[in-house]
Motif scaffolding. Structure first.
Motif, PDB file in Angstrom:
ATOM      1  N   ILE A  27       1.049  35.676  50.311  1.00 40.37           N
ATOM      2  CA  ILE A  27       2.320  36.049  50.927  1.00 40.37           C
ATOM      3  C   ILE A  27       3.095  36.999  50.019  1.00 40.37           C
ATOM      4  O   ILE A  27       3.692  37.967  50.469  1.00 40.37           O
ATOM      5  CB  ILE A  27       3.144  34.792  51.286  1.00 40.37           C
ATOM      6  N   LEU A  29       1.911  39.249  48.217  1.00 41.45           N
ATOM      7  CA  LEU A  29       1.355  40.601  48.330  1.00 41.45           C
ATOM      8  C   LEU A  29       1.939  41.364  49.517  1.00 41.45           C
ATOM      9  O   LEU A  29       1.939  42.584  49.536  1.00 41.45           O
ATOM     10  CB  LEU A  29      -0.170  40.525  48.491  1.00 41.45           C
ATOM     11  N   THR A  30       2.426  40.637  50.524  1.00 45.04           N
ATOM     12  CA  THR A  30       2.955  41.336  51.697  1.00 45.04           C
ATOM     13  C   THR A  30       4.422  41.720  51.511  1.00 45.04           C
ATOM     14  O   THR A  30       4.952  42.528  52.270  1.00 45.04           O
ATOM     15  CB  THR A  30       2.868  40.462  52.969  1.00 45.04           C
ATOM     16  N   PRO A  32       6.385  43.557  49.359  1.00 47.40           N
ATOM     17  CA  PRO A  32       6.910  44.936  49.243  1.00 47.40           C
ATOM     18  C   PRO A  32       6.907  45.664  50.583  1.00 47.40           C
ATOM     19  O   PRO A  32       7.905  46.286  50.962  1.00 47.40           O
ATOM     20  CB  PRO A  32       5.956  45.602  48.253  1.00 47.40           C
ATOM     21  N   ALA A  33       5.781  45.565  51.305  1.00 45.60           N
ATOM     22  CA  ALA A  33       5.695  46.241  52.603  1.00 45.60           C
ATOM     23  C   ALA A  33       6.710  45.655  53.578  1.00 45.60           C
ATOM     24  O   ALA A  33       7.400  46.378  54.296  1.00 45.60           O
ATOM     25  CB  ALA A  33       4.283  46.113  53.174  1.00 45.60           C
ATOM     26  N   LEU A  34       6.808  44.331  53.564  1.00 48.53           N
ATOM     27  CA  LEU A  34       7.707  43.669  54.508  1.00 48.53           C
ATOM     28  C   LEU A  34       9.159  44.058  54.245  1.00 48.53           C
ATOM     29  O   LEU A  34       9.915  44.357  55.172  1.00 48.53           O
ATOM     30  CB  LEU A  34       7.532  42.158  54.405  1.00 48.53           C
ATOM     31  N   MET A  36      10.335  46.799  52.722  1.00 46.65           N
ATOM     32  CA  MET A  36      10.569  48.204  53.082  1.00 46.65           C
ATOM     33  C   MET A  36      10.684  48.360  54.597  1.00 46.65           C
ATOM     34  O   MET A  36      11.559  49.050  55.100  1.00 46.65           O
ATOM     35  CB  MET A  36       9.394  49.074  52.602  1.00 46.65           C
ATOM     36  N   PHE A  37       9.758  47.702  55.287  1.00 48.20           N
ATOM     37  CA  PHE A  37       9.757  47.885  56.728  1.00 48.20           C
ATOM     38  C   PHE A  37      10.960  47.206  57.379  1.00 48.20           C
ATOM     39  O   PHE A  37      11.522  47.724  58.337  1.00 48.20           O
ATOM     40  CB  PHE A  37       8.451  47.362  57.346  1.00 48.20           C
ATOM     41  N   ALA A  39      13.932  46.775  55.950  1.00 44.04           N
ATOM     42  CA  ALA A  39      15.143  47.526  55.625  1.00 44.04           C
ATOM     43  C   ALA A  39      15.301  48.779  56.483  1.00 44.04           C
ATOM     44  O   ALA A  39      16.402  49.090  56.933  1.00 44.04           O
ATOM     45  CB  ALA A  39      15.136  47.904  54.146  1.00 44.04           C
ATOM     46  N   PHE A  40      14.191  49.510  56.694  1.00 37.28           N
ATOM     47  CA  PHE A  40      14.328  50.782  57.400  1.00 37.28           C
ATOM     48  C   PHE A  40      13.661  50.801  58.778  1.00 37.28           C
ATOM     49  O   PHE A  40      13.568  51.851  59.398  1.00 37.28           O
ATOM     50  CB  PHE A  40      13.806  51.927  56.531  1.00 37.28           C
ATOM     51  N   GLY A  41      13.198  49.632  59.251  1.00 35.11           N
ATOM     52  CA  GLY A  41      12.611  49.569  60.580  1.00 35.11           C
ATOM     53  C   GLY A  41      13.281  48.500  61.434  1.00 35.11           C
ATOM     54  O   GLY A  41      13.880  48.784  62.466  1.00 35.11           O
ATOM     55  N   ILE A  42      13.218  47.250  60.968  1.00 31.49           N
ATOM     56  CA  ILE A  42      13.754  46.143  61.756  1.00 31.49           C
ATOM     57  C   ILE A  42      15.279  46.152  61.761  1.00 31.49           C
ATOM     58  O   ILE A  42      15.909  46.030  62.816  1.00 31.49           O
ATOM     59  CB  ILE A  42      13.239  44.789  61.204  1.00 31.49           C
ATOM     60  N   VAL A  43      15.877  46.288  60.563  1.00 35.11           N
ATOM     61  CA  VAL A  43      17.346  46.296  60.492  1.00 35.11           C
ATOM     62  C   VAL A  43      17.930  47.417  61.369  1.00 35.11           C
ATOM     63  O   VAL A  43      18.843  47.178  62.158  1.00 35.11           O
ATOM     64  CB  VAL A  43      17.841  46.374  59.025  1.00 35.11           C
ATOM     65  N   PRO A  44      17.398  48.658  61.282  1.00 38.72           N
ATOM     66  CA  PRO A  44      17.925  49.700  62.165  1.00 38.72           C
ATOM     67  C   PRO A  44      17.729  49.379  63.646  1.00 38.72           C
ATOM     68  O   PRO A  44      18.565  49.723  64.476  1.00 38.72           O
ATOM     69  CB  PRO A  44      17.129  50.945  61.769  1.00 38.72           C
ATOM     70  N   LEU A  45      16.622  48.699  63.974  1.00 32.42           N
ATOM     71  CA  LEU A  45      16.386  48.359  65.382  1.00 32.42           C
ATOM     72  C   LEU A  45      17.482  47.422  65.880  1.00 32.42           C
ATOM     73  O   LEU A  45      18.024  47.595  66.974  1.00 32.42           O
ATOM     74  CB  LEU A  45      15.012  47.711  65.542  1.00 32.42           C
TER      75      LEU A  45
ATOM     76  N   VAL B 121      15.868  54.836  66.220  1.00 30.01           N
ATOM     77  CA  VAL B 121      16.613  54.120  65.186  1.00 30.01           C
ATOM     78  C   VAL B 121      17.269  55.074  64.186  1.00 30.01           C
ATOM     79  O   VAL B 121      17.763  54.658  63.160  1.00 30.01           O
ATOM     80  CB  VAL B 121      15.719  53.114  64.434  1.00 30.01           C
ATOM     81  N   PRO B 124      21.188  54.231  63.110  1.00 28.01           N
ATOM     82  CA  PRO B 124      21.401  53.243  62.046  1.00 28.01           C
ATOM     83  C   PRO B 124      20.807  53.670  60.702  1.00 28.01           C
ATOM     84  O   PRO B 124      21.395  53.377  59.652  1.00 28.01           O
ATOM     85  CB  PRO B 124      20.698  51.987  62.555  1.00 28.01           C
TER      86      PRO B 124
END
Lengths: 308, 275
Positions: A27, A29-30, A32-34, A36-37, A39-45, B121, B124
């Motif tokens: 877990i 190992l995942t 850093p990717a999680l 980053m994604f 912060a700039f993928g899920i949060v903006p969504l 997106v 944001p």
């Protein structure tokens, strides 16, 4: 090619149980990717959904404003128009790209030397940025100085981007020029995966090339057609650079798609609330379209990837 | 038999015709870039220049091309290397720890990411970058680029790591190797072709990216190539030869990279994405 529909990747259960106790280290190992994604993928969504219930002019404070942005967007006659243009471009480019990509894919799948050479050159449009492609075509199609102005080119002398109907057609042509290479490559791989025994058997039955194409090749490509169509449809929803540079939505608002409408509302008119509402609609349309195509493919939740 | 031959002939003709459709605009751009503005307006648009000139290229270089080129290199390398590295670690964990509830949820998060369009997106993201005081820096383009390269990279890399025989992992474990050691000494060399494919694909996408630089930067100093092209277009007006030179010049680096990595990219696209 900015987005892909989510394919469900299944993992066998037998392997699952084996993993057991070491999962803790895995877990980590995942993370850093999680992070980053997220912060700039899920949060903006989530952020775009939240912002659609606020008012913000890019400089001042962000203020909650309930459904104001939504009612403004839903009442705006620009929205149905942008939806219509988006679906028109989506539908037309699907109609142009799919048959051509299949034909080219089948053509390239044969193991012949000169076809390998063609496949290499066919790929070149994908290397150009959409901005470069838009600028190239814009100059090429210039009514006064472009290719139509040359001697004997009278037929090509049109105000290609100044006429509403022509502009949509030109746009569909350019989108196809850019993306048929990618889709024909997918089809090429899929055609090569069809068992040759099927063709041998049909040859004994006396089937010609045309018959083979319609009775064997096309049915075998069914899932690939679904995958490729999903990529085309979702991809055309997010078409932005090309249209922005080529026509900026014009002439008038003939090529104003949802993505462009969102950008203009948010970054040019400084109405970030309504722009966020349009962005949410964009996400919803994308999700609905990819689910719909998945159902059409008739494979429910199975992996779409196998079809590629 | 005659009928079969004839169809084959039609297919071949169609194939060369499509090549013409693909190549004609590119041919036009390249020959135009070697014409002077004066000759451009009087000669046949599709005829090669009688006296090729490099003037247009000089104009483009003087208009800051090198700066934009370096910006694009920094953004692409700065985004692709970390993105592929963290995606590789995540893909390894997802394959090796398959069945773990948490890892399965994490995998679903990445798969969901494949369906999020970057454009949707961007508002944001703009807000976050402003709040981080990173507006108008190259880092502002790099961070979201990393995030949006991760989902597809995880998917493709996981599909490849899954092909590594389980016995190899088991024997590493028996020898007392840690997950970290197994990751770098076993999985990394064995999935190198997939890593190369994913790297090229992401580099191409980020190199050609337009909306992030458009929204997140402002000054010419922070421009990347696609955005620079767009501004060149305004600067050069109807100086089509100069515009053609800027299109050619910005595409040459990718064509060179394609010429080198072509085999890897094409086979990776047909096989890798198709898994």
């Amino acid at each position: 090619m900015t987005t892909l529909a989510p394919p469900a990747v299944r993992v066998s259960e037998s392997r699952a149980t084996r993993a057991g106790g070491r999962s803790g280290a895995l877990i980590w190992l995942t993370l850093p990717a999680l992070l980053m994604f997220t912060a700039f993928g899920i949060v903006p969504l989530l952020g775009v959904l939240a912002l659609s219930f606020t008012t913000w002019d890019k400089i001042g404070p962000i203020q909650p404003s309930g459904l104001t942005s939504w009612t403004a967007v839903l009442r705006d006659p620009d929205l149905p128009h942008a939806l219509w243009v988006t679906f028109l471009i989506m539908g037309l480019s699907w109609l142009v790209q799919t048959p051509l990509s299949i034909l080219i894919g089948v053509f390239l799948a044969a193991h012949k030397r000169y076809r390998g050479f063609l496949a290499v050159l066919y790929f070149v449009p994908l290397l150009f940025s959409s901005a470069a492609i838009a600028i190239m075509y814009k100059s090429l199609l210039d009514p006064n100085f472009g290719v139509g102005s040359g001697p004997g080119m009278g037929l090509l002398r049109q105000d290609w981007l100044g006429d509403s109907t022509l502009a949509v057609g030109v746009l569909v042509f350019i989108v196809s020029w850019q993306y048929i290479p990618f889709h024909s490559l997918i089809y090429q791989g899929a055609v090569r995966a069809i068992p040759t025994t099927m063709y041998e058997a049909s040859l004994i039955d006396g089937a010609g090339r045309v018959r083979q194409f319609f009775s064997i090749t096309l049915p075998q490509l069914r899932y690939t057609i679904v995958t490729s169509s999903t990529l085309m449809v979702v991809g055309s929803l997010t078409l932005f650079d090309l249209i922005y540079v080529l026509t900026a939505g014009g002439p008038g608002d003939a090529t104003l798609t949802l993505a462009l409408d969102m950008y203009k509302t948010g970054f040019q008119a400084d109405l970030m609330g309504p722009a966020s509402a349009i962005a949410v609609i964009l996400v919803l349309v994308g999700l609905i379209m990819s689910q719909l195509l998945r159902r059409l493919g008739g494979r429910g939740d199975e992996s779409q990837q196998e079809g590629m | 038999m005659y009928r079969l031959l004839r169809l084959n002939w039609i297919g071949g003709a169609f194939g060369w015709l499509w090549l013409l459709v693909v190549m004609l605009p590119i041919y036009w751009v390249v020959i135009t870039s070697f014409k002077t503005q004066a000759t451009y307006f009087i000669t046949d648009t599709l005829a090669p220049p009688a006296e090729p000139t490099l003037d247009n290229y000089r104009t483009v270089v003087e208009a800051g091309f090198i700066r934009y080129f370096l910006n694009s290199v920094v953004v692409s390398a700065g985004a692709v290397i970390p993105a592929v590295t963290v995606a590789f670690m995540a893909a390894y964990a997802i394959v090796r720890g398959a069945g773990n509830r948490w890892l399965r949820s994490i995998n679903s998060v990445f798969l969901l990411g494949l369906a999020i369009p970057l454009q949707a997106v961007v508002i944001p993201v703009y807000l976050i970058i402003i709040r981080l005081h990173m507006y108008d820096t190259l880092a502002a383009i790099i961070l979201p680029s990393i995030a949006f390269a991760i989902p597809l990279s995880v998917l493709v890399l996981a599909n490849f790591i899954r092909d590594v025989p389980r016995e190899l992992f088991e024997s590493m474990r028996v020898d007392g190797a840690t997950e970290w050691g197994t990751l770098w000494r076993l999985a990394f060399p064995l999935t190198r072709p997939a890593l190369v494919t994913v790297t090229i694909y992401n580099a191409l996408t980020i190199w050609n990216g337009f909306i992030l630089p458009l929204v997140l930067t402002q000054t010419p100093d922070q421009r990347t190539m696609p955005l620079a092209l767009w501004t060149y277009q305004g600067e050069f007006g109807i100086n089509f030869p100069a515009i053609a030179a800027s299109v050619t010049l910005t595409t040459i680096p990718i064509i060179v990279a394609y010429a080198i990595g072509r085999r890897q990219l094409l086979s990776g696209l047909t096989a890798g994405f198709g898994k």
